[in-house]
Design a protein around this motif. Structure first.
Motif, PDB file in Angstrom:
ATOM      1  N   ALA A  51       8.998  56.848 -55.136  1.00  0.00           N
ATOM      2  CA  ALA A  51       7.828  56.840 -54.254  1.00  0.00           C
ATOM      3  C   ALA A  51       7.382  58.277 -54.022  1.00  0.00           C
ATOM      4  O   ALA A  51       8.117  59.226 -54.265  1.00  0.00           O
ATOM      5  CB  ALA A  51       8.190  56.171 -52.936  1.00  0.00           C
ATOM      6  N   THR A  52       6.193  58.431 -53.533  1.00  0.00           N
ATOM      7  CA  THR A  52       5.676  59.760 -53.254  1.00  0.00           C
ATOM      8  C   THR A  52       6.542  60.457 -52.215  1.00  0.00           C
ATOM      9  O   THR A  52       6.881  59.877 -51.188  1.00  0.00           O
ATOM     10  CB  THR A  52       4.225  59.659 -52.750  1.00  0.00           C
ATOM     11  OG1 THR A  52       3.461  58.953 -53.721  1.00  0.00           O
ATOM     12  CG2 THR A  52       3.623  61.014 -52.524  1.00  0.00           C
ATOM     13  N   CYS A  53       6.887  61.697 -52.486  1.00  0.00           N
ATOM     14  CA  CYS A  53       7.727  62.480 -51.573  1.00  0.00           C
ATOM     15  C   CYS A  53       6.829  63.345 -50.690  1.00  0.00           C
ATOM     16  O   CYS A  53       6.060  64.170 -51.199  1.00  0.00           O
ATOM     17  CB  CYS A  53       8.684  63.354 -52.376  1.00  0.00           C
ATOM     18  SG  CYS A  53       9.618  64.524 -51.350  1.00  0.00           S
ATOM     19  N   PRO A  54       6.928  63.199 -49.364  1.00  0.00           N
ATOM     20  CA  PRO A  54       6.059  63.992 -48.486  1.00  0.00           C
ATOM     21  C   PRO A  54       6.312  65.500 -48.592  1.00  0.00           C
ATOM     22  O   PRO A  54       5.388  66.292 -48.436  1.00  0.00           O
ATOM     23  CB  PRO A  54       6.379  63.468 -47.085  1.00  0.00           C
ATOM     24  CG  PRO A  54       7.676  62.758 -47.206  1.00  0.00           C
ATOM     25  CD  PRO A  54       7.797  62.284 -48.618  1.00  0.00           C
ATOM     26  N   TYR A  55       7.550  65.905 -48.877  1.00  0.00           N
ATOM     27  CA  TYR A  55       7.826  67.336 -49.008  1.00  0.00           C
ATOM     28  C   TYR A  55       7.275  67.890 -50.316  1.00  0.00           C
ATOM     29  O   TYR A  55       6.819  69.033 -50.362  1.00  0.00           O
ATOM     30  CB  TYR A  55       9.306  67.630 -48.871  1.00  0.00           C
ATOM     31  CG  TYR A  55       9.804  67.622 -47.438  1.00  0.00           C
ATOM     32  CD1 TYR A  55       8.958  67.338 -46.378  1.00  0.00           C
ATOM     33  CD2 TYR A  55      11.119  67.904 -47.149  1.00  0.00           C
ATOM     34  CE1 TYR A  55       9.410  67.334 -45.074  1.00  0.00           C
ATOM     35  CE2 TYR A  55      11.581  67.904 -45.844  1.00  0.00           C
ATOM     36  CZ  TYR A  55      10.726  67.622 -44.813  1.00  0.00           C
ATOM     37  OH  TYR A  55      11.182  67.628 -43.522  1.00  0.00           O
ATOM     38  N   CYS A  56       7.304  67.099 -51.374  1.00  0.00           N
ATOM     39  CA  CYS A  56       6.679  67.549 -52.623  1.00  0.00           C
ATOM     40  C   CYS A  56       5.178  67.714 -52.422  1.00  0.00           C
ATOM     41  O   CYS A  56       4.583  68.696 -52.893  1.00  0.00           O
ATOM     42  CB  CYS A  56       6.962  66.557 -53.755  1.00  0.00           C
ATOM     43  SG  CYS A  56       8.666  66.614 -54.354  1.00  0.00           S
ATOM     44  N   GLU A  57       4.567  66.781 -51.689  1.00  0.00           N
ATOM     45  CA  GLU A  57       3.135  66.881 -51.401  1.00  0.00           C
ATOM     46  C   GLU A  57       2.835  68.119 -50.556  1.00  0.00           C
ATOM     47  O   GLU A  57       1.872  68.838 -50.814  1.00  0.00           O
ATOM     48  CB  GLU A  57       2.654  65.623 -50.674  1.00  0.00           C
ATOM     49  CG  GLU A  57       2.632  64.389 -51.548  1.00  0.00           C
ATOM     50  CD  GLU A  57       2.242  63.133 -50.787  1.00  0.00           C
ATOM     51  OE1 GLU A  57       2.047  63.189 -49.546  1.00  0.00           O
ATOM     52  OE2 GLU A  57       2.138  62.082 -51.437  1.00  0.00           O
ATOM     53  N   THR A  58       3.668  68.371 -49.566  1.00  0.00           N
ATOM     54  CA  THR A  58       3.479  69.535 -48.698  1.00  0.00           C
ATOM     55  C   THR A  58       3.630  70.821 -49.494  1.00  0.00           C
ATOM     56  O   THR A  58       2.831  71.746 -49.352  1.00  0.00           O
ATOM     57  CB  THR A  58       4.489  69.510 -47.535  1.00  0.00           C
ATOM     58  OG1 THR A  58       4.243  68.340 -46.745  1.00  0.00           O
ATOM     59  CG2 THR A  58       4.376  70.741 -46.658  1.00  0.00           C
ATOM     60  N   ALA A  59       4.648  70.881 -50.336  1.00  0.00           N
ATOM     61  CA  ALA A  59       4.881  72.088 -51.139  1.00  0.00           C
ATOM     62  C   ALA A  59       3.732  72.347 -52.101  1.00  0.00           C
ATOM     63  O   ALA A  59       3.400  73.497 -52.381  1.00  0.00           O
ATOM     64  CB  ALA A  59       6.199  71.963 -51.900  1.00  0.00           C
ATOM     65  N   ALA A  60       3.113  71.290 -52.598  1.00  0.00           N
ATOM     66  CA  ALA A  60       2.018  71.425 -53.564  1.00  0.00           C
ATOM     67  C   ALA A  60       0.674  71.738 -52.899  1.00  0.00           C
ATOM     68  O   ALA A  60      -0.237  72.241 -53.564  1.00  0.00           O
ATOM     69  CB  ALA A  60       1.895  70.147 -54.389  1.00  0.00           C
ATOM     70  N   ALA A  61       0.565  71.458 -51.618  1.00  0.00           N
ATOM     71  CA  ALA A  61      -0.710  71.699 -50.913  1.00  0.00           C
ATOM     72  C   ALA A  61      -1.044  73.183 -50.939  1.00  0.00           C
ATOM     73  O   ALA A  61      -0.169  74.029 -50.752  1.00  0.00           O
ATOM     74  CB  ALA A  61      -0.607  71.201 -49.477  1.00  0.00           C
ATOM     75  N   GLU A  62      -2.305  73.481 -51.151  1.00  0.00           N
ATOM     76  CA  GLU A  62      -2.707  74.880 -51.225  1.00  0.00           C
ATOM     77  C   GLU A  62      -2.912  75.509 -49.854  1.00  0.00           C
ATOM     78  O   GLU A  62      -2.663  76.685 -49.674  1.00  0.00           O
ATOM     79  CB  GLU A  62      -3.968  75.013 -52.066  1.00  0.00           C
ATOM     80  CG  GLU A  62      -3.710  74.732 -53.529  1.00  0.00           C
ATOM     81  CD  GLU A  62      -4.892  75.080 -54.396  1.00  0.00           C
ATOM     82  OE1 GLU A  62      -5.663  75.988 -54.033  1.00  0.00           O
ATOM     83  OE2 GLU A  62      -5.041  74.432 -55.435  1.00  0.00           O
ATOM     84  N   HIS A  63      -3.368  74.727 -48.895  1.00  0.00           N
ATOM     85  CA  HIS A  63      -3.629  75.269 -47.559  1.00  0.00           C
ATOM     86  C   HIS A  63      -2.938  74.395 -46.529  1.00  0.00           C
ATOM     87  O   HIS A  63      -3.140  73.191 -46.489  1.00  0.00           O
ATOM     88  CB  HIS A  63      -5.133  75.321 -47.270  1.00  0.00           C
ATOM     89  CG  HIS A  63      -5.871  76.171 -48.255  1.00  0.00           C
ATOM     90  ND1 HIS A  63      -5.766  77.530 -48.271  1.00  0.00           N
ATOM     91  CD2 HIS A  63      -6.704  75.858 -49.279  1.00  0.00           C
ATOM     92  CE1 HIS A  63      -6.508  78.025 -49.240  1.00  0.00           C
ATOM     93  NE2 HIS A  63      -7.091  77.020 -49.876  1.00  0.00           N
ATOM     94  N   ASP A  64      -2.133  75.015 -45.710  1.00  0.00           N
ATOM     95  CA  ASP A  64      -1.416  74.299 -44.660  1.00  0.00           C
ATOM     96  C   ASP A  64      -1.246  75.273 -43.510  1.00  0.00           C
ATOM     97  O   ASP A  64      -0.598  76.311 -43.673  1.00  0.00           O
ATOM     98  CB  ASP A  64      -0.062  73.819 -45.189  1.00  0.00           C
ATOM     99  CG  ASP A  64       0.688  72.950 -44.204  1.00  0.00           C
ATOM    100  OD1 ASP A  64       0.380  72.990 -42.994  1.00  0.00           O
ATOM    101  OD2 ASP A  64       1.588  72.226 -44.635  1.00  0.00           O
ATOM    102  N   THR A  65      -1.816  74.960 -42.363  1.00  0.00           N
ATOM    103  CA  THR A  65      -1.742  75.872 -41.226  1.00  0.00           C
ATOM    104  C   THR A  65      -0.328  76.024 -40.687  1.00  0.00           C
ATOM    105  O   THR A  65      -0.065  76.937 -39.928  1.00  0.00           O
ATOM    106  CB  THR A  65      -2.663  75.409 -40.074  1.00  0.00           C
ATOM    107  OG1 THR A  65      -2.268  74.104 -39.655  1.00  0.00           O
ATOM    108  CG2 THR A  65      -4.119  75.423 -40.498  1.00  0.00           C
TER     109      THR A  65
END
Length: 141
Positions: free
Chosen positions: A2-16
């Motif tokens: 399933a989609t991993c929320p930490y992988c998604e977070t790590a891949a995000a380009e902008h995160d405050t």
């Protein structure tokens, strides 16, 4: 998988909530902080459990955790900072780094009683920005 929320977070380009990043690691303000200044270090690559983490990456996480700890002490008024590898709530290795104000901040004694509460931090971006500035100054010196 399933989609991993930490992988998604790590891949995000902008995160405050992102305080620092390297080619293989990201430092984020924790979304349920135990204490003010509580951050997580996550790997960009997916590793489900600590015991499967390649040793060089584990060493890199520890070294970054030590660096974060050194810059957390003064602004959060603590002598000690805790570091814990986890990955039980989300099957993605991560480490918690947090200023320790009480002897049981990251012990099972605190959580075994059900008396634990999370700190109320209204602005995770401020935590990330504060830490980013400190880490940037440290890398310049």
């Amino acid at each position: 998988m399933a989609t991993c929320p930490y992988c998604e977070t790590a891949a995000a380009e902008h995160d405050t909530c992102r305080a620092w990043e390297t080619e293989s690691l990201v430092v984020l303000a924790d979304h349920r902080p135990i204490r003010d200044g509580h951050v997580q270090i996550i790997t960009r690559a997916h590793h489900e459990a600590f015991d499967g983490l390649p040793a060089p990456l584990a060493a890199e996480m520890v070294a970054l955790g030590q660096r974060v700890a050194r810059v957390q002490k003064a602004p959060y008024g603590v002598k000690r900072v805790g570091f814990v590898f986890t990955g039980n709530e989300v099957a993605h290795v991560h480490a918690h780094v947090l200023p320790l104000h009480a002897s049981d901040d990251i012990t099972s004694a605190r959580y075994g009683t059900g008396a634990a509460t999370y700190a109320s931090i209204p602005d995770k971006a401020a935590v990330a920005t504060r830490l980013h500035r400190a880490l940037a100054v440290q890398s310049d010196g």
